[in-house]
Design a protein around this motif. Structure first.
Motif, PDB file in Angstrom:
ATOM      1  N   TRP A 619       3.721  18.165   1.854  1.00  0.00           N
ATOM      2  CA  TRP A 619       2.656  18.375   2.837  1.00  0.00           C
ATOM      3  C   TRP A 619       2.297  19.851   2.977  1.00  0.00           C
ATOM      4  N   ASP A 620       3.115  20.730   2.393  1.00  0.00           N
ATOM      5  CA  ASP A 620       2.755  22.151   2.356  1.00  0.00           C
ATOM      6  C   ASP A 620       1.704  22.438   1.292  1.00  0.00           C
ATOM      7  N   LEU A 621       1.530  21.488   0.365  1.00  0.00           N
ATOM      8  CA  LEU A 621       0.520  21.663  -0.687  1.00  0.00           C
ATOM      9  C   LEU A 621      -0.869  21.221  -0.237  1.00  0.00           C
ATOM     10  N   THR A 622      -0.943  20.242   0.662  1.00  0.00           N
ATOM     11  CA  THR A 622      -2.236  19.633   0.997  1.00  0.00           C
ATOM     12  C   THR A 622      -3.256  20.596   1.597  1.00  0.00           C
ATOM     13  N   PRO A 623      -2.842  21.653   2.339  1.00  0.00           N
ATOM     14  CA  PRO A 623      -3.884  22.547   2.881  1.00  0.00           C
ATOM     15  C   PRO A 623      -4.732  23.239   1.824  1.00  0.00           C
ATOM     16  N   GLN A 624      -4.312  23.226   0.560  1.00  0.00           N
ATOM     17  CA  GLN A 624      -5.108  23.866  -0.490  1.00  0.00           C
ATOM     18  C   GLN A 624      -5.850  22.847  -1.342  1.00  0.00           C
ATOM     19  N   LEU A 625      -5.721  21.551  -1.020  1.00  0.00           N
ATOM     20  CA  LEU A 625      -6.320  20.500  -1.842  1.00  0.00           C
ATOM     21  C   LEU A 625      -7.754  20.210  -1.410  1.00  0.00           C
ATOM     22  N   PHE A 626      -8.619  20.011  -2.409  1.00  0.00           N
ATOM     23  CA  PHE A 626      -9.961  19.505  -2.189  1.00  0.00           C
ATOM     24  C   PHE A 626     -10.004  17.984  -2.404  1.00  0.00           C
ATOM     25  N   GLU A 627      -9.158  17.472  -3.293  1.00  0.00           N
ATOM     26  CA  GLU A 627      -9.106  16.040  -3.558  1.00  0.00           C
ATOM     27  C   GLU A 627      -7.647  15.607  -3.639  1.00  0.00           C
ATOM     28  N   LEU A 628      -7.340  14.467  -2.983  1.00  0.00           N
ATOM     29  CA  LEU A 628      -5.993  13.909  -3.009  1.00  0.00           C
ATOM     30  C   LEU A 628      -6.106  12.401  -3.166  1.00  0.00           C
ATOM     31  N   ASN A 629      -5.440  11.859  -4.194  1.00  0.00           N
ATOM     32  CA  ASN A 629      -5.445  10.416  -4.433  1.00  0.00           C
ATOM     33  C   ASN A 629      -4.013   9.956  -4.710  1.00  0.00           C
ATOM     34  N   LEU A 630      -3.445   9.239  -3.738  1.00  0.00           N
ATOM     35  CA  LEU A 630      -2.105   8.657  -3.886  1.00  0.00           C
ATOM     36  C   LEU A 630      -2.175   7.140  -3.815  1.00  0.00           C
ATOM     37  N   SER A 631      -3.325   6.571  -4.060  1.00  0.00           N
ATOM     38  CA  SER A 631      -3.546   5.139  -3.853  1.00  0.00           C
ATOM     39  C   SER A 631      -2.753   4.271  -4.821  1.00  0.00           C
ATOM     40  N   ASN A 632      -2.562   3.014  -4.404  1.00  0.00           N
ATOM     41  CA  ASN A 632      -1.968   1.979  -5.250  1.00  0.00           C
ATOM     42  C   ASN A 632      -0.563   2.351  -5.709  1.00  0.00           C
ATOM     43  N   ASN A 633       0.258   2.768  -4.748  1.00  0.00           N
ATOM     44  CA  ASN A 633       1.672   2.994  -4.997  1.00  0.00           C
ATOM     45  C   ASN A 633       2.465   2.194  -3.964  1.00  0.00           C
ATOM     46  N   GLN A 634       3.711   2.541  -3.776  1.00  0.00           N
ATOM     47  CA  GLN A 634       4.547   1.867  -2.774  1.00  0.00           C
ATOM     48  C   GLN A 634       5.151   2.906  -1.840  1.00  0.00           C
ATOM     49  N   ILE A 635       4.321   3.831  -1.420  1.00  0.00           N
ATOM     50  CA  ILE A 635       4.755   4.915  -0.560  1.00  0.00           C
ATOM     51  C   ILE A 635       4.744   4.432   0.886  1.00  0.00           C
ATOM     52  N   PHE A 636       5.783   4.755   1.630  1.00  0.00           N
ATOM     53  CA  PHE A 636       5.822   4.365   3.037  1.00  0.00           C
ATOM     54  C   PHE A 636       6.171   5.575   3.890  1.00  0.00           C
TER      55      PHE A 636
END
Length: 1094
Positions: A619-636
């Motif tokens: 979550w320390d990386l997300t402030p620099q992201l323009f696009e984030l796609n983690l879809s269709n996994n089994q993350i909880f």
């Protein structure tokens, strides 16, 4: 007299001494720089941030600073004259601040700090006190704020370069204090506040020779001047401003002009070419315009003398007519750039070959609808040839290529060229750039292209090329970009591509390549982009592949069958900004190597088998992201709150996971947000979109969200898709939801919404699909909906709507394709006006209280008449919203998503309809689902029901239909569900073709007069109508009986021959006999052992 003599004597002595000094200067030269200047430079250095050791030669202990990098001293005096610290890449430049010690360099004449990274620091005012400066360059150095007016004190300044988008100036009057200024570049500087006086300031600078005010936000240009004083200007660049006026005539009075740039300035009206053509020194004229506002009449334009014109750019101007023959009169032309509007067609006149000096010919959007003329080969000096979007057809003529031996650039992209790529292209030894992108070329890539040793960029993407990638391409030693994407290339990626030592970008995505990624690609040490997505690549991706790829910034391997699971302590040598590993096997653990990537802006890890909780460091990386796609996994687990992204972020896709807990506040916003199909719970927080005023797509479909639809959504004017379906949202539809005027898709289905439907929805004029089904909405269908004239889908099913189906539905929705009013409490007749919906392909009004007869006009539903339907549904401005609909088909409710555009359905079931089935319905040849069950229909089934050849599901059950089942029903070859039960049908059930695959008595039960298979009732009367024979008539029946007699007569002899053939072998072959009996002995032993064990 004596006084005059003494003056002459002193003058001669002075000249003598000066000559001696000059002659012996080499011996009297000062050793090293002055100590005061060395100390000043040392202090200056300490204030800088030199992360890349640019100033490593600046040794404090070294006495001679004249030998330091970037410093030039006077040959005799030793004073520092020049300080040049510019770099090519600001990411590798100097930072920090400019120390005032710099003013101690009192003899400094040249200062260049361009392309560094001073990170928003202001330009120091004290630079204005360095009065010996002749050349000052601070362009693109990271300075910001107002340009200090103190720069006007630099009265000896000859050249001033301040180009930077982060600088601004309130006025420019300080420039009038620079009498020696000949070169001024303030491109990109915000001069919007100086718009009304900049012309007068420049008119007071008579020494100016070159003036660059490119993209400065200027909005005003004086239409007239009493006199033109800046008559020395040779280069005038005013491109990319917004003057919104005609071109002023005073520009044509600058007789010294050699180069004039007026592109994309929002000039309109006629070009004053009659005056421009008289400029005696004009060599370059740039009038390109992206807004089609300038008008050019070819015939008048070419009447001018244009004596020295070498470069002419009329890109995107309103050129009237095609290219005339008189173009050949401007024989001085070297470069010609023309772009045309949508409706301009024509051909290239052969007179263009008179331009014997022509080196560049570029045509954009000139609709030729013809083949490339091979006589262009007569332009022997041509180096750059570009025909983009010119609707060129046919093959690329090999004869053309043979005469263009000097060609360095060939761009034929976005045409309709077909055939093979000619091998003759390999003979253009000077070629640097080749683009055939976006055509219809087929066949193999010729290996001859591997001989283009000077080629720097090769783009063959977006064609229909097949076969293997030739290994010969590995010989293109100068190649920097290779794009073969979007073709049908197959086979392995050739290992020879690893020899492209200069390659910076490799794009092989969107092909049919297989095998593994060759390890030789790891030799491409200059590679910055590697794109291999959408192929059939397999195998493990090794860490060693990336050992030498230290410059890699973009990596896409998505939609392959690759496994990438490096060691947990792997530290990649690169720093990526773009990562797309979707559909690769990365899991189950989250990739730990991502922790080392400090500059990632786009990250796609969708469908990568990752499971578990995301580590906190991510979550320390997300402030620099323009696009984030983690879809269709089994993350909880839960998301951090607040959830931070880069300001101006584009997309966040966390769909199809197991995220839980409350939905967080998204800081800095996003345009695309998909949280669908998770386990988020609780209400949507009121501050959820406080920073998301540019939200375009929002889906929280398929969660456990409760509460009400938040009112803040009403204020998001940019929202085009809102999908909150399949949650537990209650309350009413917000009264001001109609404020979302850009909304194109609205899905609130499967919630607990109640009350009457908001009349404000009628304000959604752009709405194309509306789903409000499976709620508790009540009342009549509001008339305000008639204003939603763009609707293609209207789904109000499974609510408590009452009243009649409004007749205006058939008039207000010319594009309506899907109408579902199923399972409400609607009464009255079905309005015949529905037949006006010529695009309607799905009509579902089942399970209501409708009465009356089926409108005869339903046979006019044009979209249901078409066969082989290929309707493109869901084009609502975003490709992400997936249309979905539940339909009663084959006796059950089925959900359709991607295939809904292929379904044609008429469902009037479970109503109180009466009368006969209109015979004209059999003309709806595109129908796939027809359900009239549970009504009170009478009469016979239409005889021509068999014309509905695409029908897959037919249900007429529980009516009062009579007569026989039409024989034509056996022609329904796609029929997989049939229900005619509980009617008054009689006679023999037809057989043959598809009906033989439906041997279920239940589909005919409740019709006491029916007989024949599959019912147990046998038909006694021979004259009962028979089903048509499968192939044809009594002759075929006789042939079948004849064949059966031969079959039975051959059974006996066949058995005898087979029996004695087998036994005879056992009798004559002793080894076979022993093996045969041994087999049965072993089998007996095994059976006995098994019995004993049990």
């Amino acid at each position: 007299m004596e006084s005059c003599y003494s003056q002459q004597r002193r003058f001669l002595i002075s000249v003598f001494v000066l000559n001696v000094l000059i002659y012996w200067g080499g011996y009297w030269k000062v050793s090293g720089c002055f100590d005061s200047e060395r100390k000043a430079l040392t202090t200056f250095r300490k204030a800088l941030n030199d992360s890349f050791n640019i100033l490593s030669s600046w040794d404090d202990d070294a006495s001679d600073c004249c030998k330091w990098r970037g410093i030039t001293c006077h040959n005799i005096t030793g004073f520092v004259l020049k300080l040049d610290l510019h770099v090519k890449d600001s990411r590798l430049g100097l930072g920090g601040r400019i120390d005032p010690a710099l003013v101690q360099l009192k003899h400094l004449q040249f200062l260049d700090l361009s392309s560094n990274a001073f990170n928003g620091a202001p330009i120091p005012d004290f630079l204005g006190s360095m009065k010996e400066l002749r050349h000052l360059n601070l362009s693109d150095a990271g300075f910001s704020g107002r340009i200090p007016r103190q720069l006007g004190n630099l009265t000896k300044l000859i050249s001033l370069k301040l180009s930077s988008p982060s600088l601004s100036a309130k006025n420019l009057w300080w420039l009038t204090s620079l009498p020696s200024l000949t070169y001024l570049d303030m491109s990109f500087v915000n001069l919007s506040m100086a718009s009304h006086d900049w012309v007068h300031v420049m008119n007071m600078s008579p020494s100016l020779v070159e003036l660059y005010l490119w993209n400065c936000g200027l909005s005003y240009i004086s239409p007239t001047l009493p006199s033109v004083n800046f008559t020395s200007v040779r280069v005038l660049d005013l491109s990319e401003n917004n003057f919104n006026s005609s071109i002023p005539n005073w520009i044509a009075n600058i007789s010294s002009l050699v180069s004039l740039y007026l592109s994309n300035d929002n000039f309109h009206g006629e070009v004053p070419y009659d005056q421009f053509s008289k400029l005696p020194n004009l060599e370059e004229l740039w009038l390109g315009s992206t807004d089609d506002s300038l008008r050019v009449d070819w015939s008048e334009f070419l009447e001018g003398s244009w004596r020295k014109l070498k470069i002419l750019d009329l890109s995107f101007s309103q050129l009237h007519g095609g290219i005339p023959n008189s173009i050949g009169n401007i024989t001085s032309l070297v470069d010609l750039y023309l772009s045309f509007g949508e409706n301009i067609t024509g051909s290239i006149p052969r007179a263009i070959t008179k331009l014997i000096n022509l080196e560049s010919l570029s045509l954009y959007g000139y609709k030729m609808h013809a083949a490339i003329p091979d006589w262009l080969s007569e332009l022997e000096n041509l180096k750059h040839l570009a025909f983009r979007e010119c609707m060129l057809t046919g093959p690329i003529p090999a004869a053309l290529l043979g005469g263009l031996s000097s060609l360095e650039e060939l761009d034929l992209s976005w045409n309709q060229l077909n055939g093979n790529i000619p091998a003759a292209l390999g003979g253009l030894s000077s070629l640097l750039y080749l683009s055939l992108r976006g055509n219809e070329l087929n066949g193999n890539i010729p290996a001859a292209l591997g001989g283009l040793s000077s080629l720097e960029e090769l783009d063959l993407s977006g064609n229909q090329l097949n076969g293997n990638i030739p290994a010969a391409l590995g010989g293109l030693s100068s190649l920097e970009e290779l794009d073969l994407s979007g073709n049908q290339l197959n086979g392995n990626i050739p290992a020879a591509l690893g020899g492209l030592s200069s390659l910076e970008e490799l794009d092989l995505s969107g092909n049919q390549l297989n095998g593994t990624i060759p390890t030789t690609l790891g030799q491409l040490s200059n590679l910055s982009w590697l794109l291999l997505s959408y192929n059939s690549l397999t195998g493990n991706v090794s860490e060693s592949l990336f050992e030498n790829l230290k410059k890699l910034t973009g990596l896409t391997l998505s939609s392959n069958s690759l496994v990438f699971y490096p060691h947990s302590d792997w530290a990649p040598p690169f720093q990526l900004s773009y990562i797309n590993l979707g559909s690769c096997h990365l899991g189950p653990r989250f990739p730990l190597w991502l922790r080392t990537q400090k500059y990632v802006q786009n990250l796609d890890l969708s469908n990568t088998t990752i499971s578990g909780i995301i580590p906190t460091w991510f979550w320390d990386l997300t402030p620099q992201l323009f696009e984030l796609n983690l879809s269709n996994n089994q993350i909880f687990g839960q998301l951090p709150n607040p959830f931070k992204m880069q300001p101006g972020a584009f997309s966040i896709d966390l769909s199809l996971n197991n995220f839980s807990g409350p939905i967080p506040c998204i800081l800095n916003g996003a345009s695309f947000l998909d949280l669908s199909n998770n386990q988020f719970s609780g209400p949507i927080p009121p501050n959820f979109t406080s920073t998301m005023q540019h939200l375009n797509y929002f889906s929280a479909r398929g969660n456990q969200i409760s509460g009400m639809i938040p009112s803040f959504i009403e204020g998001i004017n940019s929202l085009t898709v809102l999908d909150l379906s399949r949650n537990n949202i209650g309350g009413i539809i917000p009264l001001r939801l109609g404020n979302c005027i850009a909304l194109e898709a609205l899905d609130l289905s499967k919630n607990r919404l109640s009350g009457g439907k908001s009349t404000s929805l009628g304000l959604l004029r752009q709405l194309q699909t509306m789903h409000l089904s499976n709620n508790n909405l009540s009342g009549e269908i509001p008339s305000s909906l008639k204003k939603c004239t763009s609707l293609e889908t209207l789904d109000l099913g499974h609510n408590n709507f009452s009243g009649h189906i409004p007749t205006w539905i058939g008039k207000s929705f010319p594009a309506l394709r899907i109408l579902s009013l199923r399972s409400n409490m609607l009464t009255g007749n079905i309005p015949a006006q529905i037949s006006n919906l010529t695009s309607l392909q799905i009509l579902d009004v089942g399970q209501n209280y409708l009465s009356g007869s089926i409108p005869q006009s339903f046979e006019d539903l044009m979209a249901m008449k078409k066969t082989n339907l290929n309707l493109s549904y869901g084009g609502i401005g975003t490709s992400y919203y997936k249309e979905n609909l539940f339909l009663s088909m084959k006796g059950q409710m089925l959900e359709y998503t991607r295939t809904v555009s292929l379904v044609t359905c008429m469902d009037l079931s479970r109503n109180n309809l009466s009368g006969e089935i209109p015979k004209g319905l059999t003309n709806l040849l595109g129908l796939r689902v027809l359900n009239f069950s549970e009504n009170h229909l009478t009469g016979e089934i239409p005889d021509k029901i068999g014309k509905l050849a695409l029908l897959e599901s037919l249900d007429f059950s529980k009516n009062q239909l009579s007569g026989t089942i039409p024989l034509s029903m056996s022609n329904l070859t796609f029929l997989s569900y049939l229900n005619l039960s509980f009617n008054n049908l009689w006679g023999r059930i037809p057989t043959g073709n598809q009906l033989q695959t439906l041997p279920y008595p239940s589909i005919y039960m409740g019709n006491n007069g029916l007989c024949g298979s599959p019912l147990p009732n046998k038909c006694v009367d021979d004259e009962t109508p028979q089903a048509p024979m499968p192939v044809g008539g009594d002759l075929e029946k006789d042939e079948e009986e004849y064949e059966m007699r031969w079959f039975y007569s051959a059974v006996g002899p066949g058995f005898a021959i087979g029996f004695w053939a087998f036994c005879g072998v056992l009798i004559l072959k002793k080894p076979w006999r022993i093996a045969y009996y041994r087999f049965f002995d072993d089998l007996e032993n095994r059976l006995c052992f098994n019995c004993h064990c049990t």
